[in-house]
Design a protein around this motif. Structure first.
Motif, PDB file in Angstrom:
ATOM      1  N   ARG A  19      -1.842  68.344  -0.954  1.00 35.18           N
ATOM      2  CA  ARG A  19      -0.398  68.329  -0.718  1.00 35.18           C
ATOM      3  C   ARG A  19       0.302  69.320  -1.638  1.00 35.18           C
ATOM      4  NH1 ARG A  19       0.967  63.308   1.341  1.00 35.18           N
ATOM      5  NH2 ARG A  19       3.151  63.982   1.301  1.00 35.18           N
ATOM      6  N   GLU A  42       2.791  71.057  -4.317  1.00 33.58           N
ATOM      7  CA  GLU A  42       3.364  70.691  -5.606  1.00 33.58           C
ATOM      8  C   GLU A  42       4.822  71.127  -5.633  1.00 33.58           C
ATOM      9  OE1 GLU A  42       1.081  72.193  -8.874  1.00 33.58           O
ATOM     10  OE2 GLU A  42      -0.811  71.937  -7.781  1.00 33.58           O
ATOM     11  N   GLN A  60       2.748  66.831  -7.316  1.00 31.16           N
ATOM     12  CA  GLN A  60       2.534  66.457  -5.917  1.00 31.16           C
ATOM     13  C   GLN A  60       3.371  65.241  -5.537  1.00 31.16           C
ATOM     14  OE1 GLN A  60      -1.775  66.108  -6.150  1.00 31.16           O
ATOM     15  NE2 GLN A  60      -2.030  67.933  -4.877  1.00 31.16           N
TER      16      GLN A  60
END
Length: 288
Positions: A6, A8, A86
């Motif tokens: 995912r 940041e 994240q």
């Protein structure tokens, strides 16, 4: 909690390793617990109290060094920083979408990663105080060593640096930012200034429980879209919520609790509102 791959968040001010030249006035587990009674996972009224508390805990004048990092970070510390970014990225995505759906605009807070002490628009912050949100600059402040302290001092399972318990801490502080954007924080502060300390504490409890609820609402929508919560995640987060309840902390520190001094809510309350947020996600209609 699965956030592998995912994005940041770029809204991060990484000040780790920048020495302030300050010395902690009180140390050890007793100090950590006593300070936690009033400031652990704080945010709602932290803008009013952070400076006074910090000055009592720090000796000498704080002088920020701008010469750069003073230390190298371990692999574990860097993993914790990455996961924190994240989590913040996910919080940005969820709250942007939720605000838009309700005809509102979500502005991003900045997460400041620091070591030891930090200068904020609300005054001087200390790692001993735990993570906090300052509405004066719309930033949340986090010393990553806090998570090791949670595990060591309170037995909270955050050794897994991708646990929901870990993410809950950040989501709680962003919950205070949501309160700020919705005008709840400002209204509460105004009310607190008009009442005695015991009544002000009750308002503070409402703010903290609402931030817990918002943290749960974030997890609800994050999991709904990505299926990111794993088996045991909610249990770990509820264990964290239980061990940062005012009654639990006061009993650990002094053997009994004083409800009139509660500022964050009981263990039962914190667990209830976090779980309710995860289960319902109904953040826009909840009142306390």
């Amino acid at each position: 909690m699965r956030l592998n791959g995912r994005r940041e968040s770029s809204n991060v001010d990484d000040r780790r390793g920048m020495s302030t030249g300050a010395k902690a006035g009180v140390g050890g587990i007793g100090a950590v617990i006593i300070i936690a009674l009033f400031t652990l996972l704080s945010g709602g009224n932290i803008g009013d109290v952070v400076n006074n508390v910090a000055q009592q805990q720090l000796q000498g004048q704080v002088t920020e060094q701008t010469s750069g990092r003073q230390k190298q970070f371990t692999k574990e510390e860097e993993e914790a920083a990455t996961f924190s970014k994240q989590v913040l990225g996910s919080l940005e995505d969820v709250w942007t979408e939720q605000f838009r759906e309700h005809g509102m605009t979500y502005s991003y807070p900045t997460m400041v990663l620091f070591t030891g002490t930090v200068q904020t628009a609300c005054g001087t912050g200390s790692a001993q105080m735990g993570p906090f949100y300052c509405s004066g600059d719309q930033k949340l402040y986090l010393d990553l060593s806090f998570f090791a302290d949670m595990s060591r001092e309170f037995g909270i399972n955050v050794n897994n640096k991708s646990s929901f318990a870990y993410a809950y801490v950040i989501a709680h502080e962003v919950g205070h930012h949501v309160e700020y954007l919705r005008g709840i924080l400002g209204k509460a502060h105004a009310e607190m200034a008009q009442v005695d300390k015991e009544e002000a504490n009750k308002i503070s409890v409402k703010l903290e429980l609402l931030a817990d609820y918002y943290a749960g609402c974030w997890a609800h929508y994050e999991n709904e879209k990505y299926g990111s919560l794993e088996d045991g995640d909610l249990k770990e987060a509820l264990d964290a919520a239980q061990k940062i309840g005012d009654d639990y902390l006061q009993k650990q520190a002094q053997g009994y609790s004083c409800p009139e001094t509660f500022t964050h809510g009981t263990s039962e309350q914190r667990m209830y509102w976090l779980k309710k947020g995860v289960e319902t996600g109904d953040w826009n209609t909840t009142t306390f």
